[in-house]
Design a protein around this motif. Structure first.
Motif, PDB file in Angstrom:
ATOM      1  N   ARG A 185       0.805  -1.224   0.000  1.00 54.31           N
ATOM      2  CA  ARG A 185       0.000   0.000   0.000  1.00 54.31           C
ATOM      3  C   ARG A 185       0.835   1.270   0.000  1.00 54.31           C
ATOM      4  NH1 ARG A 185      -4.411  -2.249   4.395  1.00 54.31           N
ATOM      5  NH2 ARG A 185      -5.625  -3.501   2.924  1.00 54.31           N
ATOM      6  N   VAL A 186       2.108   1.184   0.346  1.00 53.28           N
ATOM      7  CA  VAL A 186       2.938   2.394   0.387  1.00 53.28           C
ATOM      8  C   VAL A 186       4.055   2.357  -0.655  1.00 53.28           C
ATOM      9  CG1 VAL A 186       2.442   2.770   2.822  1.00 53.28           C
ATOM     10  CG2 VAL A 186       4.457   1.448   2.187  1.00 53.28           C
ATOM     11  N   LEU A 187       3.978   1.415  -1.606  1.00 54.00           N
ATOM     12  CA  LEU A 187       5.049   1.286  -2.599  1.00 54.00           C
ATOM     13  C   LEU A 187       5.267   2.566  -3.384  1.00 54.00           C
ATOM     14  CD1 LEU A 187       4.528  -2.301  -4.112  1.00 54.00           C
ATOM     15  CD2 LEU A 187       6.371  -1.520  -2.617  1.00 54.00           C
ATOM     16  N   ASP A 188       4.187   3.265  -3.709  1.00 54.65           N
ATOM     17  CA  ASP A 188       4.306   4.460  -4.543  1.00 54.65           C
ATOM     18  C   ASP A 188       4.219   5.741  -3.735  1.00 54.65           C
ATOM     19  OD1 ASP A 188       1.696   4.109  -3.822  1.00 54.65           O
ATOM     20  OD2 ASP A 188       0.845   4.607  -5.791  1.00 54.65           O
ATOM     21  N   LYS A 189       4.459   5.641  -2.420  1.00 53.69           N
ATOM     22  CA  LYS A 189       4.364   6.812  -1.551  1.00 53.69           C
ATOM     23  C   LYS A 189       5.711   7.069  -0.881  1.00 53.69           C
ATOM     24  CE  LYS A 189      -0.536   6.034  -0.636  1.00 53.69           C
ATOM     25  NZ  LYS A 189      -0.652   4.903  -1.561  1.00 53.69           N
ATOM     26  N   PRO A 190       6.051   8.336  -0.608  1.00 51.59           N
ATOM     27  CA  PRO A 190       7.352   8.663   0.011  1.00 51.59           C
ATOM     28  C   PRO A 190       7.338   8.415   1.516  1.00 51.59           C
ATOM     29  CG  PRO A 190       6.101  10.674  -0.378  1.00 51.59           C
ATOM     30  CD  PRO A 190       5.274   9.555  -0.948  1.00 51.59           C
ATOM     31  N   ILE A 191       7.039   7.187   1.895  1.00 53.27           N
ATOM     32  CA  ILE A 191       6.961   6.819   3.308  1.00 53.27           C
ATOM     33  C   ILE A 191       8.073   5.816   3.607  1.00 53.27           C
ATOM     34  CG2 ILE A 191       5.563   5.681   5.077  1.00 53.27           C
ATOM     35  CD1 ILE A 191       3.080   6.638   3.607  1.00 53.27           C
ATOM     36  N   PRO A 192       8.969   6.133   4.544  1.00 50.25           N
ATOM     37  CA  PRO A 192      10.035   5.170   4.870  1.00 50.25           C
ATOM     38  C   PRO A 192       9.476   3.939   5.561  1.00 50.25           C
ATOM     39  CG  PRO A 192      10.109   7.042   6.373  1.00 50.25           C
ATOM     40  CD  PRO A 192       9.082   7.378   5.323  1.00 50.25           C
ATOM     41  N   LEU A 193      10.147   2.816   5.350  1.00 49.50           N
ATOM     42  CA  LEU A 193       9.774   1.547   5.980  1.00 49.50           C
ATOM     43  C   LEU A 193      10.816   1.184   7.021  1.00 49.50           C
ATOM     44  CD1 LEU A 193       8.636  -0.794   3.053  1.00 49.50           C
ATOM     45  CD2 LEU A 193       7.201   0.335   4.739  1.00 49.50           C
ATOM     46  N   LEU A 194      10.361   0.646   8.149  1.00 49.78           N
ATOM     47  CA  LEU A 194      11.254   0.121   9.173  1.00 49.78           C
ATOM     48  C   LEU A 194      10.889  -1.343   9.392  1.00 49.78           C
ATOM     49  CD1 LEU A 194      13.462   0.464  11.292  1.00 49.78           C
ATOM     50  CD2 LEU A 194      11.696   1.233  12.903  1.00 49.78           C
ATOM     51  N   LEU A 195      11.814  -2.233   9.093  1.00 46.47           N
ATOM     52  CA  LEU A 195      11.594  -3.668   9.243  1.00 46.47           C
ATOM     53  C   LEU A 195      12.207  -4.132  10.555  1.00 46.47           C
ATOM     54  CD1 LEU A 195      12.488  -4.843   5.619  1.00 46.47           C
ATOM     55  CD2 LEU A 195      10.284  -4.060   6.506  1.00 46.47           C
ATOM     56  N   GLN A 196      11.400  -4.752  11.399  1.00 46.91           N
ATOM     57  CA  GLN A 196      11.874  -5.278  12.679  1.00 46.91           C
ATOM     58  C   GLN A 196      11.665  -6.781  12.689  1.00 46.91           C
ATOM     59  OE1 GLN A 196      12.163  -1.950  15.867  1.00 46.91           O
ATOM     60  NE2 GLN A 196      13.586  -3.358  14.964  1.00 46.91           N
ATOM     61  N   GLY A 197      12.542  -7.495  13.359  1.00 45.33           N
ATOM     62  CA  GLY A 197      12.429  -8.948  13.446  1.00 45.33           C
ATOM     63  C   GLY A 197      13.751  -9.560  13.839  1.00 45.33           C
ATOM     64  N   GLU A 198      13.705 -10.795  14.281  1.00 46.86           N
ATOM     65  CA  GLU A 198      14.906 -11.484  14.718  1.00 46.86           C
ATOM     66  C   GLU A 198      15.883 -11.660  13.557  1.00 46.86           C
ATOM     67  OE1 GLU A 198      13.766 -15.201  16.441  1.00 46.86           O
ATOM     68  OE2 GLU A 198      12.454 -14.287  17.936  1.00 46.86           O
ATOM     69  N   SER A 199      17.139 -11.909  13.891  1.00 41.23           N
ATOM     70  CA  SER A 199      18.137 -12.200  12.859  1.00 41.23           C
ATOM     71  C   SER A 199      17.725 -13.444  12.084  1.00 41.23           C
ATOM     72  CB  SER A 199      19.512 -12.421  13.499  1.00 41.23           C
ATOM     73  OG  SER A 199      19.995 -11.230  14.075  1.00 41.23           O
ATOM     74  N   GLY A 200      17.848 -13.359  10.776  1.00 41.07           N
ATOM     75  CA  GLY A 200      17.560 -14.524   9.950  1.00 41.07           C
ATOM     76  C   GLY A 200      16.142 -14.636   9.445  1.00 41.07           C
ATOM     77  N   VAL A 201      15.246 -13.686   9.801  1.00 45.49           N
ATOM     78  CA  VAL A 201      13.856 -13.820   9.346  1.00 45.49           C
ATOM     79  C   VAL A 201      13.683 -13.388   7.895  1.00 45.49           C
ATOM     80  CG1 VAL A 201      12.874 -13.559  11.649  1.00 45.49           C
ATOM     81  CG2 VAL A 201      13.224 -11.532  10.234  1.00 45.49           C
ATOM     82  N   GLY A 202      14.690 -12.729   7.313  1.00 42.61           N
ATOM     83  CA  GLY A 202      14.599 -12.349   5.909  1.00 42.61           C
ATOM     84  C   GLY A 202      14.301 -10.879   5.689  1.00 42.61           C
ATOM     85  N   LYS A 203      14.780 -10.024   6.592  1.00 43.13           N
ATOM     86  CA  LYS A 203      14.531  -8.579   6.422  1.00 43.13           C
ATOM     87  C   LYS A 203      15.176  -8.054   5.145  1.00 43.13           C
ATOM     88  CE  LYS A 203      16.237  -7.639  10.572  1.00 43.13           C
ATOM     89  NZ  LYS A 203      16.407  -8.987  11.141  1.00 43.13           N
ATOM     90  N   ASP A 204      16.381  -8.569   4.832  1.00 44.55           N
ATOM     91  CA  ASP A 204      17.045  -8.109   3.608  1.00 44.55           C
ATOM     92  C   ASP A 204      16.288  -8.551   2.360  1.00 44.55           C
ATOM     93  OD1 ASP A 204      17.649 -10.736   4.278  1.00 44.55           O
ATOM     94  OD2 ASP A 204      19.665 -10.675   3.430  1.00 44.55           O
ATOM     95  N   LEU A 205      15.758  -9.778   2.366  1.00 37.29           N
ATOM     96  CA  LEU A 205      14.985 -10.254   1.215  1.00 37.29           C
ATOM     97  C   LEU A 205      13.691  -9.467   1.065  1.00 37.29           C
ATOM     98  CD1 LEU A 205      15.417 -14.115   1.633  1.00 37.29           C
ATOM     99  CD2 LEU A 205      16.649 -12.600   0.094  1.00 37.29           C
TER     100      LEU A 205
END
Length: 678
Positions: free
Chosen positions: A371-391
């Motif tokens: 829903r925010v792909l085309d909007k200038p809104i930063p994303l913050l990804l939280q989660g344990e190491s290895g959950v795939g935040k980089d992917l």
């Protein structure tokens, strides 16, 4: 690297003369050194290095920084490890080291034994050290990165005389977009150099690139190309990743060499090859196999073969939206153990959709991100190491309007504190001691027009957080050393396994930066809480073993479904990759004994609790009569011990074979035999 009739190093006498000329006049005679070595020596001089004496202190990653770098580069490390082991097996008699470094020259890992290892340690040729030219001068790893080509640096060709005992050969590893991910290197003593080493390292790097390409583009059509039909399906083939409407999404180095630079840019297939995409697509959908020969004007003919997604084949479509390779037998195998997953309601076929496999929490994260792909809104990804935040971050980029533009990922925890400011903000020529004569734009400017992914941003030093905040507020980057500020425009995605809100409350992270980053926070679930484990396993196995359909033993599936997975998806992927590597050529089912020993032992520890079943079913059925829990536990332990002893006797006392037959780790077997309990 040197131009000599023998192909070996330049004579020491000429090297000494060239070094003296450089020190005395600041110039180098082209006749003395080849152009590549001359460029490297001049760069080393411009970095402020001196060939003699001890060099200035080079940065070295801490243990925590190295671990995070390995996590960030897990895909590169996983694909490079088999190639490193193969290289080490071929060169172990030469008493050297096989080394993997990232794109910044940080040594991620090394394989070696013998006397040379100790000597290499004394010049910091070990994991955690940084062998970029700016710190180590001319060396195979740093120079291969700077020149972006395979090189050998032999003996006195090293800029620093203290490294003259080394003989080093390195080749870059590129991702499917042609960007350098890292370097493979073989280093040893100068007298042990073998002339075929460069060919070995180049071949190993191509093998890693080939596997990276196939893994990244496992779900879409791929076009194999080669000048000979026998070359198709080998690591020397050219590869093009294509969209379903025939646009080029990526190519490897071999394809670019045969097709030219247009193959490295998004363009229709017809722009680089004389073939219509609709014709190839129809041929694939009709089950077309084999190779086709393409005649080209003013260029040699090429053989091509299309690897089409299985969904194109004329067969019954999969009913659940999961991988077409999944059979009805595998679909319900874990239904008694796993909770019901929610079906994906999205009709999208982009990179985000590929992550939406049926887990409710993951589905919500994908939906909100979309829903925010085309909007200038930063994303913050939280989660344990290895959950795939980089992917997830990469999928957001590839699914949005900035796809095809720069995607710049920076691991804030992996960069030494002394380098991170220059790395992010760039610098002008001469901004500091050792600065490049040309300066550097910095990663923030490199992300202009695209996406900037700041991984482990919770580890960024507080002083730099203030500078980053100003960039995010003003959208201007001020390079080190002064000069005009440069405007930038990028989509910002931050990620951390640390609780940033809590860190901000404790004063360990800038509160104003936290709220600037926290446009939309998405929490990615740990693997132990996900509802789509079986589909995820099927997808991973299809990517790891695209040429054969591999499944899990039903009992093992049930066991893995209740495991806690402390390393999350990364641990699962690595375990499956190792299991596939340990399977015999004719096997298609992963059993317990194929898993890594440490995972087997963790499964054993949970299996052999007093209220659990034996490690392996005994030939004698347990009594069905009700007994107190303690008595039952004692009986089960006794049965496990008796069964293990029988299997060990059948194996002639071979503990490794007995552990394999029992499906447990060798250390677990030792502990069981020693005490009767685990």
């Amino acid at each position: 690297m040197m131009k000599t009739p023998s192909g070996g190093a330049l004579a020491p006498r000429l090297l000494r003369a060239a070094r003296r000329e450089l020190l005395d006049t600041g110039r180098l005679s082209v006749e003395a050194l080849d152009e590549g070595l001359s460029r490297s020596w001049l760069r080393s001089r411009d970095f402020g290095l001196s060939p003699v004496g001890r060099p200035p202190g080079a940065p070295h990653a801490s243990g925590a920084q190295l671990r995070r770098a390995l996590e960030q580069q897990h895909e590169l490390v996983a694909h490079a490890r088999p190639a490193m082991e193969d290289l080490f097996a071929q060169t172990r008699d030469s008493d050297g080291l096989v080394i993997l470094a990232d794109a910044q020259g940080l040594l991620l890992g090394a394989l070696g034994d013998g006397r040379f290892v100790d000597r290499a340690q004394r010049v910091a040729l070990r994991p955690g050290a940084i062998w970029d030219e700016r710190w180590r001068g001319t060396n195979a790893i740093g120079t291969a990165l700077a020149e972006q080509r395979p090189v050998s640096v032999l003996g006195g060709e090293h800029f620093l005389e203290r490294n003259a005992f080394l003989s080093c050969t390195a080749a870059p590893i590129r991702d499917p977009q042609g960007r350098v991910l890292g370097v493979l290197d073989i280093s040893g003593e100068q007298r042990g150099f073998q002339r075929h080493t460069l060919a070995l390292v180049r071949s190993a790097a191509r093998m890693v690139e080939h596997r990276l390409f196939q893994t990244r583009h496992a779900d879409g059509p791929r076009l194999q190309i080669h000048v000979q039909p026998e070359g198709l399906g080998t690591p020397t083939e050219g590869l093009l990743a294509l969209s379903e409407d025939g646009w080029i999404l990526g190519c490897n180095a071999a394809a670019q060499a045969w097709l030219g630079p247009d193959a490295a840019r998004p363009s229709p297939l017809e722009a680089v090859l004389p073939v219509r995409w609709s014709e190839l697509m129809d041929w694939a959908r009709q089950g077309g196999e084999g190779a086709r020969r393409l005649h080209r004007e003013d260029a040699p003919p090429l053989w091509i073969r299309l690897e089409a997604p299985r969904a194109w084949q004329r067969r019954e479509p999969a009913s659940s939206g999961t991988s077409p390779a999944a059979s009805a037998v595998a679909i319900d195998r874990l239904s008694a153990v796993l909770p019901r997953s929610v079906p994906s309601t999205s009709n999208a076929t982009d990179a985000l959709a590929a992550l939406d496999l049926g887990d409710a929490a993951m589905h919500q994260a994908v939906t909100r991100a979309r829903r925010v792909l085309d909007k200038p809104i930063p994303l913050l990804l939280q989660g344990e190491s290895g959950v795939g935040k980089d992917l997830f971050a990469r999928a957001v980029h590839d699914s949005g309007p900035r796809a095809g533009r720069p995607y710049v990922a920076v691991n804030c925890a992996a960069l030494p504190e002394s380098l991170i400011e220059a790395e992010l903000f760039g610098y002008r020529p001469g901004a500091f001691t050792g600065a490049s004569r040309e300066g550097a734009p910095g990663r923030l400017r490199e992300a202009h027009g695209g996406t900037l992914f700041l991984d482990e941003i919770g580890d960024m030093p507080l002083a730099l957080q203030a500078r980053l905040l100003r960039v995010l507020q003003d959208r201007l980057v001020q390079p080190l050393g002064g000069g005009p500020a440069v405007p930038v425009d990028f989509q910002l995605i931050g990620a951390s396994h640390r609780p940033l809100r809590q860190l901000a409350a404790q004063g360990q992270f800038r509160e104003d930066l936290y709220y600037r980053l926290n446009g939309l926070t998405l929490c990615l679930p740990p693997l132990r809480e996900r509802q789509d484990l079986r589909v995820l396993i099927e997808r991973l196995l299809a990517a790891i073993e695209p040429a054969r359909r591999v499944v899990l033993d039903p009992a093992l599936e049930r066991e893995l479904a209740t495991y806690r997975w402390p390393g999350n998806v990364r641990q699962l992927e690595q375990a499956l990759r190792i299991a596939c590597a340990l399977m015999e050529p004719g096997e298609t089912m992963i059993r317990r004994g194929h898993l890594p020993d440490d995972l087997i032992e963790e499964l054993d520890d949970s299996t052999l609790r007093p209220d659990a079943v034996p490690i392996c079913a005994s030939d004698e059925a347990p009594s069905a009569s009700p007994e107190p829990a303690t008595a039952t536990a004692s009986m089960l332990r006794a049965q496990s011990l008796a069964h293990a002893r029988r299997v060990l006797a059948d194996c002639g006392g071979n503990h490794s074979e007995a552990a394999r037959r029992l499906g447990i780790g060798r250390n677990t077997l030792y502990r069981l035999l020693r005490s009767g309990v685990v």
